[in-house]
Design an enzyme around this catalytic site. Structure first.
Site, PDB file in Angstrom:
ATOM      1  N   CYS A   1       0.833  -1.197   0.000  1.00 18.14           N
ATOM      2  CA  CYS A   1       0.000   0.000   0.000  1.00 18.14           C
ATOM      3  C   CYS A   1       0.873   1.255   0.000  1.00 18.14           C
ATOM      4  O   CYS A   1       1.992   1.247   0.519  1.00 18.14           O
ATOM      5  CB  CYS A   1      -0.908  -0.012   1.233  1.00 18.14           C
ATOM      6  SG  CYS A   1      -2.055   1.388   1.317  1.00 18.14           S
TER       7      CYS A   1
ATOM      8  N   ASP B   1       0.449   3.767   1.734  1.00 22.27           N
ATOM      9  CA  ASP B   1       0.401   4.372   3.064  1.00 22.27           C
ATOM     10  C   ASP B   1       1.815   4.655   3.587  1.00 22.27           C
ATOM     11  O   ASP B   1       2.674   3.766   3.582  1.00 22.27           O
ATOM     12  CB  ASP B   1      -0.336   3.440   4.027  1.00 22.27           C
ATOM     13  CG  ASP B   1      -0.737   4.117   5.330  1.00 22.27           C
ATOM     14  OD1 ASP B   1       0.168   4.620   6.028  1.00 22.27           O
ATOM     15  OD2 ASP B   1      -1.941   4.144   5.647  1.00 22.27           O
TER      16      ASP B   1
ATOM     17  N   ARG C   1       2.917   4.923   6.424  1.00 20.91           N
ATOM     18  CA  ARG C   1       3.284   4.222   7.666  1.00 20.91           C
ATOM     19  C   ARG C   1       3.785   2.807   7.422  1.00 20.91           C
ATOM     20  O   ARG C   1       4.095   2.088   8.376  1.00 20.91           O
ATOM     21  CB  ARG C   1       2.072   4.168   8.606  1.00 20.91           C
ATOM     22  CG  ARG C   1       1.514   5.530   8.988  1.00 20.91           C
ATOM     23  CD  ARG C   1       0.160   5.377   9.671  1.00 20.91           C
ATOM     24  NE  ARG C   1      -0.832   4.830   8.743  1.00 20.91           N
ATOM     25  CZ  ARG C   1      -2.071   4.472   9.101  1.00 20.91           C
ATOM     26  NH1 ARG C   1      -2.441   4.593  10.369  1.00 20.91           N
ATOM     27  NH2 ARG C   1      -2.915   3.992   8.200  1.00 20.91           N
TER      28      ARG C   1
ATOM     29  N   HIS D   1      -2.253  -3.917   5.159  1.00 22.95           N
ATOM     30  CA  HIS D   1      -2.042  -3.500   6.545  1.00 22.95           C
ATOM     31  C   HIS D   1      -3.376  -3.159   7.200  1.00 22.95           C
ATOM     32  O   HIS D   1      -4.275  -2.607   6.558  1.00 22.95           O
ATOM     33  CB  HIS D   1      -1.092  -2.306   6.627  1.00 22.95           C
ATOM     34  CG  HIS D   1      -1.631  -1.040   6.023  1.00 22.95           C
ATOM     35  ND1 HIS D   1      -2.233  -0.047   6.786  1.00 22.95           N
ATOM     36  CD2 HIS D   1      -1.680  -0.602   4.741  1.00 22.95           C
ATOM     37  CE1 HIS D   1      -2.619   0.935   5.984  1.00 22.95           C
ATOM     38  NE2 HIS D   1      -2.294   0.627   4.738  1.00 22.95           N
TER      39      HIS D   1
ATOM     40  N   CYS E   1      -6.069   0.201   6.891  1.00 26.41           N
ATOM     41  CA  CYS E   1      -5.877   0.730   5.536  1.00 26.41           C
ATOM     42  C   CYS E   1      -7.009   1.686   5.158  1.00 26.41           C
ATOM     43  O   CYS E   1      -8.187   1.314   5.189  1.00 26.41           O
ATOM     44  CB  CYS E   1      -5.821  -0.426   4.542  1.00 26.41           C
ATOM     45  SG  CYS E   1      -5.636   0.087   2.820  1.00 26.41           S
TER      46      CYS E   1
END
Length: 218
Positions: A51, A53, A55, A107, A110
């Protein structure tokens, strides 16, 4: 001669360049030949499809060094058969780099999966999120049986990863690679942001072969 534009750099970008120089200095202290070695090429064993993302940094959470992992990221770690970007990465990783393991890594928490669960419109991304809504449709009985909203969210993250691994196995690139003596192995993982732990969803071979009579290629 035209004067060079010396407009002051934005502090946020100053931080980036400062951090880069600090990283270079530390890297050279720890491994003086690191950059010379990196410049010679890459031979990664892994392809990480994750992803976007911020993080979920691929190398950090997997403990891999630069050069060990080829990375593709998009919203909600999707494997969409019309995504030429992903397919180009996949083909290069499999046919040129000869990676041994391909991981779809989702994750918990998400944002893309959360958006797909809602009935709101978000704009252009709605077309992308439809692929996750298809996962809900495929697993509607199980999904609707879970009454706790947080558990539904977590389970959809897992189901999405599983379906993307299955999508991966359907591509002509993987179908062709499976004819080799040592084809790349496919894996579905979920990263728990709260714990920092990667969980193996154990996507079994029978899941990938279930529809082989439809998607398999000779």
């Amino acid at each position: 001669m035209e004067a060079i534009n010396r407009t002051p750099m934005h502090p946020d970008m100053e931080r980036i360049f400062k951090g880069n120089l600090e990283w270079v200095e530390k890297k050279r202290e720890d491994d003086p030949e690191f950059f010379e070695r990196s410049a010679k090429g890459q031979t990664p064993k892994y392809l990480f499809i994750g992803c976007s993302d911020s993080r979920v940094p691929a190398s950090q959470i997997s403990g891999t060094a630069p050069g060990e992992m080829f990375v593709h990221r998009n919203i909600a770690n999707m494997v969409v058969h019309t995504d030429m970007n992903l397919l180009s990465v996949l083909q290069y990783a499999v046919e040129v780099l000869k990676v041994k393991h391909i991981m779809v890594v989702g994750h918990y928490g998400c944002g893309g999966v959360a958006a797909a669960m809602s009935d709101k419109q978000f704009g252009l991304i709605d077309n992308w999120l439809t692929n996750i809504k298809d996962v809900i449709r495929l697993h509607e009985n199980e999904f609707n049986f879970i009454t706790d909203e947080e558990q539904r969210f977590r389970r959809l993250v897992e189901l999405n990863v599983i379906e993307q691994v299955i999508n991966l196995s359907k591509t002509s690139i993987i179908q062709n690679a499976l004819k080799d003596e040592d084809p790349p192995q496919l894996h579905g993982l979920v990263y728990d942001i709260r714990e920092g732990i990667l969980h193996n969803l154990n996507v079994k071979e029978h899941m990938l072969k279930r529809f082989e009579h439809i998607y398999g290629m000779q």
